[in-house]
Design a protein around this motif. Sequence first.
Motif, short mmCIF file in Angstrom:
data_model
loop_
_atom_site.label_atom_id
_atom_site.label_comp_id
_atom_site.label_asym_id
_atom_site.label_seq_id
_atom_site.Cartn_x
_atom_site.Cartn_y
_atom_site.Cartn_z
N ARG A 19 -11.58 -40.35 -22.17
CA ARG A 19 -12.02 -39.06 -21.64
C ARG A 19 -12.60 -39.22 -20.24
O ARG A 19 -12.42 -38.35 -19.37
CB ARG A 19 -13.07 -38.46 -22.58
CG ARG A 19 -13.55 -37.06 -22.15
CD ARG A 19 -14.62 -36.53 -23.08
NE ARG A 19 -14.05 -36.16 -24.38
CZ ARG A 19 -14.31 -36.78 -25.52
NH1 ARG A 19 -15.13 -37.83 -25.52
NH2 ARG A 19 -13.78 -36.37 -26.64
N GLU A 20 -13.27 -40.33 -20.00
CA GLU A 20 -13.89 -40.57 -18.70
C GLU A 20 -12.87 -40.87 -17.61
O GLU A 20 -13.17 -40.75 -16.42
CB GLU A 20 -14.88 -41.73 -18.82
CG GLU A 20 -16.07 -41.41 -19.71
CD GLU A 20 -16.94 -42.63 -19.98
OE1 GLU A 20 -16.54 -43.74 -19.52
OE2 GLU A 20 -17.99 -42.49 -20.63
N LEU A 21 -11.66 -41.27 -17.99
CA LEU A 21 -10.65 -41.63 -17.01
C LEU A 21 -10.24 -40.46 -16.12
O LEU A 21 -9.83 -40.66 -14.98
CB LEU A 21 -9.41 -42.20 -17.71
CG LEU A 21 -9.49 -43.65 -18.20
CD1 LEU A 21 -8.20 -44.03 -18.92
CD2 LEU A 21 -9.74 -44.59 -17.04
N ALA A 22 -10.32 -39.23 -16.66
CA ALA A 22 -9.87 -38.07 -15.88
C ALA A 22 -10.67 -37.89 -14.61
O ALA A 22 -10.15 -37.38 -13.61
CB ALA A 22 -9.95 -36.80 -16.74
N GLY A 23 -11.92 -38.32 -14.60
CA GLY A 23 -12.74 -38.17 -13.41
C GLY A 23 -13.03 -39.47 -12.70
O GLY A 23 -13.90 -39.53 -11.82
N ALA A 24 -12.31 -40.53 -13.07
CA ALA A 24 -12.60 -41.85 -12.51
C ALA A 24 -12.00 -42.07 -11.13
O ALA A 24 -12.40 -43.01 -10.42
CB ALA A 24 -12.12 -42.94 -13.46
N GLY A 25 -11.02 -41.27 -10.74
CA GLY A 25 -10.40 -41.43 -9.43
C GLY A 25 -9.57 -42.68 -9.30
O GLY A 25 -9.41 -43.21 -8.18
N LEU A 26 -9.01 -43.18 -10.39
CA LEU A 26 -8.21 -44.40 -10.36
C LEU A 26 -6.75 -44.08 -10.07
O LEU A 26 -6.25 -43.02 -10.41
CB LEU A 26 -8.30 -45.12 -11.71
CG LEU A 26 -9.68 -45.60 -12.15
CD1 LEU A 26 -9.61 -46.15 -13.58
CD2 LEU A 26 -10.21 -46.65 -11.20
#
Length: 360
Positions: A19-26
Amino acid sequence: MGVRGVGGVAARQAIEGLRELAGAGLPVAAVFRRADELLRQVLEFDAVCWHTADPATGLVNSVLSDDLGLGAFEEAVRLEVWADDLATFPKIRRSGFRAETLSRATRGRPEHSVRYREQVAPAGFGDELRTVFDAHGGMWGCAAFLRAPDRGPYLARQRQLADTAARHLGRALSACHAPPPEAPGPGGSGGGPAVMVLGMTNRPIAVSGPAEELLARLADPSRTSLAVPIAFAMAAEGARRAAAGLPVSQAKIRVQDRDGHWFVLHASALRGSAGGEVTVVVTRATPADAIPLYLSAYGLTAREQEVALLLVRGCDTKEVARLLAMTPYTVQDHLKSVFAKAGVASRRELIARIMLGGLG
């Protein structure tokens, strides 16, 4: 299904990490490798092949795998385009779910799958779990998780976990495809179309100057046995399928280069050719091709996308309200949401981000 339904502390932690990946900017490759770290233990797979896709059609346009050698990848492309198999990516997507296993789709008889007989089993694997990464109305990627035969088939809870994980990965991948805050300069091959002719094995026979540059710009993250990026091979096989009178989903594939520019591949089989040659024409995406993809990548709702498109076309608030049969106040509410999701403060910034970020 919620996180509680998939069971286990490790599973909940994996979903929270996704879930955190969506806002991680990776970047895309980093998203896939982080997802591998989070899911390998809970899904209990031994190898995974990740793909991005044309969000409008769901057609695969890149490949990444740190586990598989990707030799004889021509056969994988052929099976994907030509085989009417069980649990294919398009069939999973049409089912309304995001994950399926070969063991479940074949009711415990994986040998009924041509993909299992010709690809999975010869590579030394047993069950296969496939997922599609849908979000915001588009399919942004997909993956195939393979496990050794001695692990047995995937469990129902693991398929459910993969279904939940796929939703979060779809959101993360869509965010990867949004225009960057700082718009890059113009991409290559902006002066005209690039053209190449591919032979039956999808090896280039003739290549224009711009096409040579594009082969490098659109190269897959992982090396395969293909002589061209997978998007070109998929487009060529689709053209051959159409020439054979068989249904195809689309005649073109969209693909984004590493600088955030969208390109469109059009393929057509050469008439009267006995060698199965296909011409692939690559052009920079037009606003009609790229803008809907960017709006979807921002996570805009269907109504918000309608409002944003009208803004890009030059409509003011009153015109948008009239065309969409809503009040100006409702339009303003939609605009606030659009600006927040796109990370801009004004209509001018939104239009500049979209037009320069991907089309400059």
